[in-house]
Each structure stands twice: as structure tokens, then as C-alpha cells.
Design an enzyme around this catalytic site. Structure first.
Site, short mmCIF file in Angstrom:
data_model
loop_
_atom_site.label_atom_id
_atom_site.label_comp_id
_atom_site.label_asym_id
_atom_site.label_seq_id
_atom_site.Cartn_x
_atom_site.Cartn_y
_atom_site.Cartn_z
N GLU A 75 0.83 -1.20 0.00
CA GLU A 75 0.00 0.00 0.00
C GLU A 75 0.86 1.25 0.00
O GLU A 75 1.84 1.36 0.73
CB GLU A 75 -0.88 0.03 1.26
CG GLU A 75 -1.74 1.29 1.30
CD GLU A 75 -2.39 1.54 2.65
OE1 GLU A 75 -2.15 0.76 3.59
OE2 GLU A 75 -3.14 2.52 2.76
N ASP A 143 9.43 5.72 15.09
CA ASP A 143 9.32 7.15 14.81
C ASP A 143 9.67 7.90 16.09
O ASP A 143 9.03 7.68 17.12
CB ASP A 143 7.87 7.45 14.38
CG ASP A 143 7.66 8.93 14.08
OD1 ASP A 143 6.56 9.27 13.63
OD2 ASP A 143 8.58 9.74 14.30
N ASP A 145 10.28 11.71 17.65
CA ASP A 145 9.98 13.10 17.34
C ASP A 145 10.51 13.97 18.47
O ASP A 145 10.21 13.73 19.64
CB ASP A 145 8.45 13.22 17.22
CG ASP A 145 8.02 14.58 16.75
OD1 ASP A 145 8.63 15.59 17.15
OD2 ASP A 145 7.05 14.64 15.98
N CYS A 162 17.63 22.31 17.18
CA CYS A 162 18.96 22.86 16.95
C CYS A 162 19.97 21.76 17.27
O CYS A 162 19.60 20.69 17.72
CB CYS A 162 19.20 24.07 17.86
SG CYS A 162 19.29 23.63 19.61
N CYS A 165 19.71 20.22 20.97
CA CYS A 165 18.72 19.20 21.31
C CYS A 165 18.71 18.05 20.31
O CYS A 165 18.21 16.97 20.63
CB CYS A 165 17.33 19.80 21.48
SG CYS A 165 16.75 20.79 20.10
N ARG A 197 11.83 17.33 12.43
CA ARG A 197 12.30 17.31 13.80
C ARG A 197 12.44 15.92 14.39
O ARG A 197 12.23 15.74 15.58
CB ARG A 197 11.32 18.11 14.65
CG ARG A 197 9.94 17.51 14.57
CD ARG A 197 8.92 18.42 15.17
NE ARG A 197 7.72 17.65 15.44
CZ ARG A 197 6.51 18.08 15.19
NH1 ARG A 197 6.32 19.27 14.68
NH2 ARG A 197 5.47 17.32 15.47
N VAL A 199 13.50 11.41 13.61
CA VAL A 199 14.06 10.36 12.75
C VAL A 199 13.09 9.19 12.65
O VAL A 199 12.29 8.97 13.55
CB VAL A 199 15.41 9.84 13.32
CG1 VAL A 199 16.48 10.90 13.22
CG2 VAL A 199 15.27 9.36 14.74
N ASP A 348 7.29 6.77 19.60
CA ASP A 348 5.84 6.81 19.42
C ASP A 348 5.39 5.36 19.30
O ASP A 348 5.56 4.71 18.27
CB ASP A 348 5.51 7.60 18.15
CG ASP A 348 4.01 7.79 17.97
OD1 ASP A 348 3.22 6.99 18.54
OD2 ASP A 348 3.62 8.73 17.27
N HIS A 357 0.12 0.74 9.97
CA HIS A 357 0.43 2.15 10.18
C HIS A 357 1.23 2.69 8.99
O HIS A 357 2.23 2.11 8.59
CB HIS A 357 1.24 2.31 11.46
CG HIS A 357 1.18 3.68 12.05
ND1 HIS A 357 1.86 4.75 11.50
CD2 HIS A 357 0.52 4.17 13.12
CE1 HIS A 357 1.62 5.83 12.22
NE2 HIS A 357 0.81 5.50 13.21
N LEU A 358 0.79 3.82 8.47
CA LEU A 358 1.51 4.43 7.35
C LEU A 358 2.69 5.24 7.86
O LEU A 358 2.60 5.87 8.90
CB LEU A 358 0.57 5.36 6.57
CG LEU A 358 -0.62 4.71 5.87
CD1 LEU A 358 -1.59 5.78 5.40
CD2 LEU A 358 -0.15 3.89 4.69
N HIS A 366 10.30 17.02 2.67
CA HIS A 366 9.32 17.36 3.70
C HIS A 366 8.51 18.58 3.25
O HIS A 366 9.08 19.59 2.88
CB HIS A 366 10.05 17.68 5.00
CG HIS A 366 9.12 17.74 6.18
ND1 HIS A 366 8.32 18.84 6.42
CD2 HIS A 366 8.85 16.86 7.15
CE1 HIS A 366 7.61 18.61 7.52
NE2 HIS A 366 7.91 17.42 7.99
#
Lengths: 414, 464
Positions: A75, A143, A145, A162, A165, A197, A199, A348, A357-358, A366
């Protein structure tokens, strides 16, 4: 990815971008992908051939024993302008994918699982309700974030990031990559910059693709340390007299040094009353906490430089907690708990748990930042700088295209 | 299994018929036994087994620890299933299991519940078996795992020790370990109770339960799917005058109302929500309403839990859309709301996509949620820190002795009891059935308040 940004000569945009992107794509290691010199850009420069080759996992019709239908059961989801979502798209080969993308110009492409039947025909199967339309294979994905760390970073918040972080992402990559290889035995792991923001991680081993939802949830839970919603004060709880070998290794090899040597100073973790209090709140013994609080109140008047304050207070805290003087329950792991709270990866969970999950496709641009969602080499992730990731703005794209067009026109006219 | 009205065969056939386990004590239900069952026993046996399963369900939602669950299962089994003659016990055990398969195979939700309870039952019964019996059962489940050879064991001994200590056990007690692909023991991996290396989990003998149970679960799950097909295809129609009515009655009798279609609920309207929240919402929902009003936003977990609750309480779709839009538009504007959030609300009401009419979450589901950063859903009695919980209860008007009782329940992880006490304190009545669903809290509350109003009305009438 520590290349310096090369100055962009407006007369040679095309060539420069080409070079930069080639350099970008040349760096990946140990992943299932083989990207050639094709450049990428959503719509015109996307590496369709190699992208498709990756997702085929060898089922490309060139040798016996391969499953011809495999790739057509994958998909895709395309997000178009005006928030139109085209789900359950499927393609039988790279050319179909390419023409669909060029025709529809999506600004986001997501990848879903490989289903039992062609997803674009799923309506027909949904009626029978007999679990005929189900996901059968899907990479193990993660994922991470940076905005999930807002409570422990003071330099930025929300969508901003930055180099200070971004360290948190570096930590996450190191810990997860090591564990996925050493503990779980996976080898084909692709780390991708999400474009703004965070990976994404794609584990592409055959064994990983065949994992059930329950097994994925188990892996996600194995990695999970930070728990609790907004209303639980203490979100890291490391019970037990010793740490599990995975956590112990993470602490000794990665977390402790990043905390002590980098984050402590970068984030100025003890530089204000409020920030100190936040750390003191994690100490289960209120007496110890107020003892330290008192000590630090007193010290404020001395003229220490900012550096001293953080390192000094952290040392004092560690000494007090590890002195063994206080026998309160839960105190023994407190230092580790603080370090884990401020550094340990926050995944996550929902992304990893469900096969359907997509997740955004690597190598897209992006839509908000214009940055390329390119691979990150886990062995060199310390050097990655999100701000240095090449972007392709619409103007550059168009002017590159127009320049080419003008060139061909000129050559036709002469 | 043949169901007859006449006299029954002796149960010794059961053990021999392939439904029995190694030592005859713990069956694995691989195949339906060849025996005759009286119609009355069909229903009675099933009801007794359901009592056991329901007891297990209650125990789980009260957050009982494994040692407590083991004791509970032993007691439940003794009370409802044990017969003087062990052959009779086995007979009843097997028959009741297969009858309940028929009852609980018919929908996804029923299958999930039955699978979960039967697996738990099996898990604790396995733990109570002798080591020889356990070993025989392992063989029956075809777990071909050889014990770790001494040399390999020596190589990882320290790590194994470390894992044991990390989960509160003594080091160097276990000497028999199995090397198993991690996929086979997801629950051990999830809770970091095993050492992992290169895709293998090192499982202690004592943890083998997990292996066996996973297999058991898998077998029953497949069997349920098959039974469902058979039921739908032939049995239901064939038995419509005999077994089918019994089967259908059994599942309704033991499944509490799910509040997917509010039956006696009065429609609630927009303007009532704040007032109703103060008087009749359980703490979890009050909290989310407060946060929604404060932040003009709720993350996905909160939107689901709270949104479905409102639906179950009788909030109509149009009102729901207006409600969420009124709040969210203050933060993101109504256009973005319509684009990004309205769809999900309509989806929850069964108006989009697969058009499933989603069911409001029960306490069990809410308690087992995993709220993360920025989340406000979950069960406050479980997920709030002590200070926050006390403050929230104070706001509800709960204090003093009652508050301490509630906090005590929380410390012992009896979250639903804590909520029940909260209900009793704030309403001044006792709630014997206990709270196990937020919508139940709401409708019970409304009942109490209506009754109070009526009493007041009739008092004032008689006074005039």
C-alpha cells in the site's frame, strides 16, 4: 552528514544540487538499499527505480521462486494539495509509480504494509468480512519526534530543533541501533531524517517484516522506559536492585556520557530555580530534595560562572544520593532515573505496534521544511546536522527545470 | 461431542478421547471429545465455567498481582468446577470449554474476551501443576527447545543472573534455560524479563509458562475462528430450536451492557455538558473536559476516550461536532477543525469509513491505556501521581476520611474500587455492583439524582 554547505552558484544550480544529493545518497551502510547516482526530488527527481527495487525485496520477476504479486500488494498513500488523501494505492512497477506521482504531484508519500491482496481492490474483499484483506508483511518501524522531549529541552520547543537538542536524536539512534542488532539480531536497518524534527527507522530484515502486531508491541515495550501522561510526576521508574543488561549497557555506553559531557551544559539543567526544582521533583525522598535545595539557595550568591553551577550541582546531587546515608526506598536508582528522564529515547508506540500504520517514504521532500528526508548513517550519526540538510524549494526546482528547458530550446533553435 | 436428552456416558471416556492432557489433570482442548452430553448439563456446565471466567475478569481489572491471581483461580476452580471424582471434573472441564467456544466464537469482541480469560485460566492452572506434569505438557505443545548446554550457559551466566536480579529474583537460582527465538515469548520480551542476544531469548524454566501459554492461546484462537465458521455455516441453523437459543442467552447473560446504543439514556445536549460533568461524570471524564476547556485541545487518546463516552451518554453527532468545534476552533480555527478533526468524530459515530459504530471504552480498557507525553486520558486512579489525584478529588468535593480510603485503594491498585468509593462519597449512596464502565457511572449517577429530585418534588407536594 557533516558536509559544509557548498555555495550555490545561480548559474549552475542544477549541477550543484546534483552533487550535493549524490553525496547525501552515497552515505548509507548496512541497509537494504542501494541508491545509485539518481538525484531526488518529489515528482521529478525521486529515485523510483532504486526505491522500487528496495521494496521488492527480490521479488522482481528475474528469478524463479519470486512472488510476482508481492510489490503490487504494497500500500502507498499519496497526500495531494487541499488535503486530499489517496489511500490504498498500489503499483506493479517503478514506471507506474513514477507516472502516478508525476500526474498527481503529491507533496507527501506514505508507505503502508504489503497486504494479502491488492490494496486498491480492498473494497471487494472488505464485504466478505472474513479477514481476507489483511497485512502480511511490513518493515518494523520506529518514529522518534523531538517535540516529545519538550519537557527536558530548554533550547527549543515544538517544531524547532537545533544542534543542542538534536543530541537527543543521536542518543536514540545509537541506543536503538545497537539493540536492534545485538539484542534482536537484525541487520538491515535504515535510519532516515524525517525532514523536520525527528528520525524514522526502517528495519527491513525478512524476519522483521513478518512480525505480528503483538510481537511489534513487545519490541516497542522492551524499548519503553518513559511512561505516564501529563499528570504523573515521575515518568521514569527503574525498579529492581540492578538494571536489565540492555538498560545497563545503554546507560554505561551512551546515556551517562551524553548527559554528563553534553546535555548538562547545553541545556543548563541546573541554571535556574525552576530547572533545579524539576530535577529535585524526581527525588522520592523529600528530605533529601530539600537538603539539596537549601544547599543551592545558599550558593547562589557566589560568583560562579554558568558552567560551574551545572556541573557542581550535579556532582552534589550524585554524591548525596549515592552516599548510602539515606536508606529511603527508590533512592538507589535515582541518579540513573534522572539521567534516563533527560536522555533515554521516547518512541511513538502506536507507530511501531500496528502493521497497517503508514509512514512517510524515505527520500521525499518534507512539505513544510523543504528538506530532503535522507538516510542517516548510525555509525556517523554524531555528525548529522539537521540544518545542513539540503533543501529544494519550489523556485530552485522550477528554475532548474526551466534552465534545462531553455537549454534544449536554445539547442533546437540554433 | 454429541448432545442428547437421555442418560449420559461415563466420563472416563473423556480422558481417552484426546481432549485430556498428559497427566489427565489439565486438558489442552485440542479436539472435541467423543462423548454424550445431556442438554441440561450443556447449559449448567457452561454457566459454572463462566462464573470462573467472570471471576478471573474481575480479578484482572482490579489489578491483582500474579500470586493473588494464582490463589483466586485455585479458589474459583474449586468452588465452581471441582467434583469429588476427578474424572467427573475433567468431564465438566472439557464439555464446558467446548460449549463456551460456541457461545463466544460469534463476534470479534466475544472471541477476544473468551480468549483472554481462557488463556489466563490456563496460565494459572499450569503454574499450579507439578514439574513433571508441566514437562509433559511442554512436550504436548511440541516445544522442541532443548535446554541450554553447559558451555553456552557458562558464557551467558552473568547476564542471566543480572536479568533475574533486575526483576527482583535471586541470582544463580535457575540453572535450566532454553534458547528461544524472541518472537515466541513476546510478553517476556515486553517486560524485559529475559536476556536477549542476536534474536534469541534466554528463558528460564520458571518462565516456560509463558511459552506454553502463548501456544495455547494460538491454538484456541485458531479454533475459535473455525468454530465461528462452522457455527455460521451450519450449526446455528441446524440447532435453532435446541442449542442456539441457549447459546445466545448465555452470551447476553454474562456480558455487561456495552453502552454502544444508549438505551435508557436521555439525550444530553450541549448546554448541559458542564453541569453534567460536575454532577455525574466520573473523574477521568471530568478531567478531560477540564483540560479541553483549558487548552482547547485534546490529543488523540483523549479524543477517543472522551468522545466515545459522550456518545454513549447520549450526545448526538451534530451536537458532538458543535462541541468539539467550539473548543478546537479557539486554538486552530474552525476551518482546520473541519478539515482535520471532524472526520474522526463522524468516524466514531459510524458515519465514515468502515462505518463501525465504535463502543465507549470500559474501565478495563481505560486502565490499561498507556498515556504518553501531553496525554490526559487513561484512569486518574492509575495514571495520576498521588498529589495530582488528591487535588483532583478535592475539587470533586472528596476529602477527609473518604479521601484516605480511596487513596488506600489506589495504593493497592484497586482502581475501580477507588472510583466506586468516589461515586459513593459524592452521591451519598452505596454502589454494590461496583463501577466497571464510565457510562455506567454516568447513568447510575443520573438515576440517583433523578430519584432525589422526585423525592424532593413529592415532599414539597405533600407539604403544600
Amino acid at each position: 552528514m557533516g558536509r559544509d554547505d557548498e555555495p550555490v552558484d545561480s548559474m549552475d544550480i542544477d549541477g550543484q544540487k546534483q552533487q550535493q544529493l549524490e553525496a547525501l545518497t552515497a552515505v548509507q551502510r548496512g541497509s537494504a538499499l542501494t541508491i545509485s547516482e539518481s538525484t531526488m526530488c518529489s515528482g521529478k527527481l525521486f529515485p523510483y527505480g532504486d526505491f522500487f527495487k528496495w521494496l521488492c525485496y527480490g521479488n522482481d520477476g528475474k528469478h524463479p521462486g519470486c512472488d510476482q504479486s508481492y510489490v503490487g500488494r504494497r500500500e502507498f498513500s499519496l497526500t495531494l494539495e487541499n488535503d486530499i488523501y489517496l489511500c490504498f494505492q498500489s503499483f506493479d512497477n517503478a514506471t507506474e509509480l513514477e507516472s502516478s506521482i508525476k500526474e498527481k504531484c503529491p507533496f507527501k508519500i506514505d508507505i503502508g504494509p504489503v497486504y494479502s491482496v491488492d490494496p486498491s481492490k480492498h473494497h471487494a474483499y472488505a464485504q466478505s468480512g472474513n479477514n481476507v484483506f489483511v497485512p502480511v508483511e511490513r518493515e518494523l518501524i520506529f518514529d522518534i519526534d523531538i517535540s516529545d522531549y519538550d519537557d527536558v529541552r530548554y533550547c527549543c520547543s515544538g517544531a524547532d530543533v537545533c544542534l543542542d537538542c538534536w543530541l537527543l536524536m543521536t542518543i536514540a539512534i545509537k541506543i536503538l541501533d545497537t539493540s536492534l542488532r545485538d539484542d534482536f539480531g537484525f541487520n538491515h536497518i535504515l535510519w532516515v531524517y524525517s525532514g523536520s524534527r525527528g528520525v524514522h527507522c526502517w528495519v527491513c530484515d525478512s524476519r522483521a517484516r513478518k512480525l505480528s502486531n503483538e510481537q511489534r508491541a513487545a519490541i516497542a515495550d522492551y524499548f519503553r522506559v518513559y511512561k505516564g501522561g501529563e499528570n504523573a510526576l515521575k515518568k521514569v521508574s527503574l525498579a529492581g536492585p540492578v538494571l536489565h543488561p540492555f538498560l545497563a549497557r545503554s546507560y554505561t555506553d551512551v546515556l551517562r556520557s551524553f548527559f554528563n559531557d553534553k546535555l548538562l551544559l547545553n541545556q543548563q539543567l541546573f541554571a535556574s530555580e525552576e530547572r533545579c526544582q524539576k530535577i529535585l521533583d524526581l527525588i522520592p525522598d523529600k528530605n533529601v530534595a530539600s537538603e539539596l535545595h537549601g544547599k543551592w539557595q545558599g550558593n547562589r550568591r557566589s560568583s560562579l560562572s554558568k558552567e560551574d553551577v551545572n556541573a557542581t550541582r550535579w556532582d552534589q546531587l550524585k554524591t548525596t544520593l549515592q552516599s548510602g546515608k539515606h536508606k529511603t526506598q527508590g533512592l538507589r536508582r535515582c541518579v540513573e532515573e534522572i539521567v534516563f528522564s533527560y536522555t533515554y529515547p521516547r518512541l511513538d508506540m502506536e507507530v511501531s505496534k500496528h502493521m497497517n500504520h503508514l509512514l512517510k517514504a524515505p527520500f521525499c521532500i518534507h512539505p513544510k521544511t523543504g528538506r530532503v528526508c535522507g538516510p542517516i548513517d548510525p555509525n556517523n550519526c554524531d555528525d548529522f546536522d539537521p540544518a545542513a540538510v539540503p533543501t529544494l524549494s519550489q523556485e530552485e526546482l522550477e528554475s532548474a527545470y526551466n534552465a534545462k528547458l531553455q537549454q534544449s530550446k536554445n539547442s533546437l533553435n540554433s | 461431542m454429541e448432545i442428547v436428552r437421555s442418560h449420559r456416558q461415563v466420563a472416563a471416556a473423556a480422558a481417552a478421547a484426546g481432549g485430556g492432557g498428559g497427566a489427565g489433570a489439565l486438558p489442552t482442548y485440542k479436539a472435541a471429545p467423543q462423548l454424550e452430553v445431556r442438554l441440561e448439563e450443556f447449559e449448567l456446565f457452561a454457566i459454572d465455567r463462566l462464573r470462573v471466567l467472570k471471576g478471573i475478569s474481575d480479578g484482572l481489572s482490579r489489578g491483582k498481582r500474579p500470586e493473588e491471581m494464582e490463589k483466586l483461580v485455585s479458589e474459583l476452580w474449586k468452588t465452581h468446577m471441582r467434583h469429588q471424582d476427578p474424572a467427573e471434573t475433567l468431564n465438566k472441564d472439557i464439555i464446558s470449554h467446548f460449549v463456551l467456544r460456541l457461545v463466544y466464537c460469534r463476534t470479534e469482541e466475544l472471541r477476544k474476551w473468551f480468549l483472554s480469560m481462557e488463556t489466563t485460566l490456563f496460565r494459572y492452572r499450569f503454574r499450579l501443576e507439578s514439574p513433571e506434569s508441566q514437562r509433559m505438557l511442554m512436550t504436548e505443545f511440541q516445544l522442541p527447545y532443548k535446554a541450554l548446554p553447559h558451555s553456552e550457559f557458562e558464557a551467558v551466566k552473568d547476564k542471566l543472573s543480572q536479568v533475574a536480579r533486575s526483576i527482583g529474583q535471586s541470582a544463580n537460582v535457575e540453572h535450566v534455560f532454553f534458547k528461544v527465538p524472541f518472537e515466541e515469548v513476546p510478553d517476556l520480551v515486553a517486560s524485559r524479563r529475559v536476556f536477549l542476544s542476536k534474536g534469541y531469548a534466554y528463558v528460564a524454566m520458571s518462565q516456560v509458562v509463558s511459552l506454553v501459554v502463548t501456544q495455547f492461546r494460538c491454538n484456541i484462537s485458531k479454533a475459535l475462528a473455525l468454530t465461528n465458521r462452522k457455527w455460521t455455516a451450519t450449526i446455528k441453523e441446524q440447532e435453532k430450536d435446541r442449542l442456539t437459543p441457549i447459546v445466545e442467552a448465555l452470551s447476553n447473560a454474562y456480558f455487561g451492557p456495552d453502552y454502544s446504543q444508549p438505551k435508557d439514556a436521555v439525550d444530553i445536549s450541549l448546554k448541559d455538558i458542564d453541569q453534567l460533568a460536575k454532577s455525574s461524570f466520573p473523574l477521568c471524564m471530568r478531567h478531560m473536559l477540564d483540560k479541553l476547556r483549558e487548552n482547547h485541545h485534546l490529543k488523540h487518546g483523549g479524543r477517543m476516550q472522551f468522545g466515545l463516552f459522550l456518545k454513549g451518554a447520549g450526545l448526538k453527532l451534530e451536537d458532538a461536532l458543535a462541541f468539539w468545534r467550539a473548543e478546537f476552533s479557539q486554538k486552530i480555527g474552525s476551518e482546520r477543525f473541519d478539515k482535520e478533526y471532524a472526520y474522526t468524530i463522524r468516524h466514531n459515530y459510524g458515519k465514515e469509513g468502515k462505518r463501525t459504530d465504535y463502543t465507549p471504552y470500559s474501565c478495563q480498557k481505560i486502565i490499561s491505556a498507556t498515556p504518553g507525553v501531553g496525554d490526559h486520558h487513561g484512569c486518574p486512579f492509575r495514571h495520576f501521581g498521588e498529589e495530582n489525584l488528591r487535588a483532583a478529588l478535592n475539587k470533586m468535593g472528596v476529602g477527609g476520611h473518604a479521601l484516605e480510603e480511596i487513596m488506600d485503594k489506589v495504593k493497592n491498585r484497586h482502581y475501580q474500587l477507588a472510583c466506586t468509593l468516589t461515586f459513593e462519597t459524592t452521591h451519598g449512596v452505596s454502589c454494590d455492583s461496583g463501577i466497571n464502565h464510565p457510562n455506567q457511572y454516568f447513568s447510575e449517577s443520573q438515576k440517583v439524582l433523578r430519584a432525589k429530585n422526585q423525592t424532593m418534588e413529592s415532599q414539597s407536594q405533600s407539604a403544600t
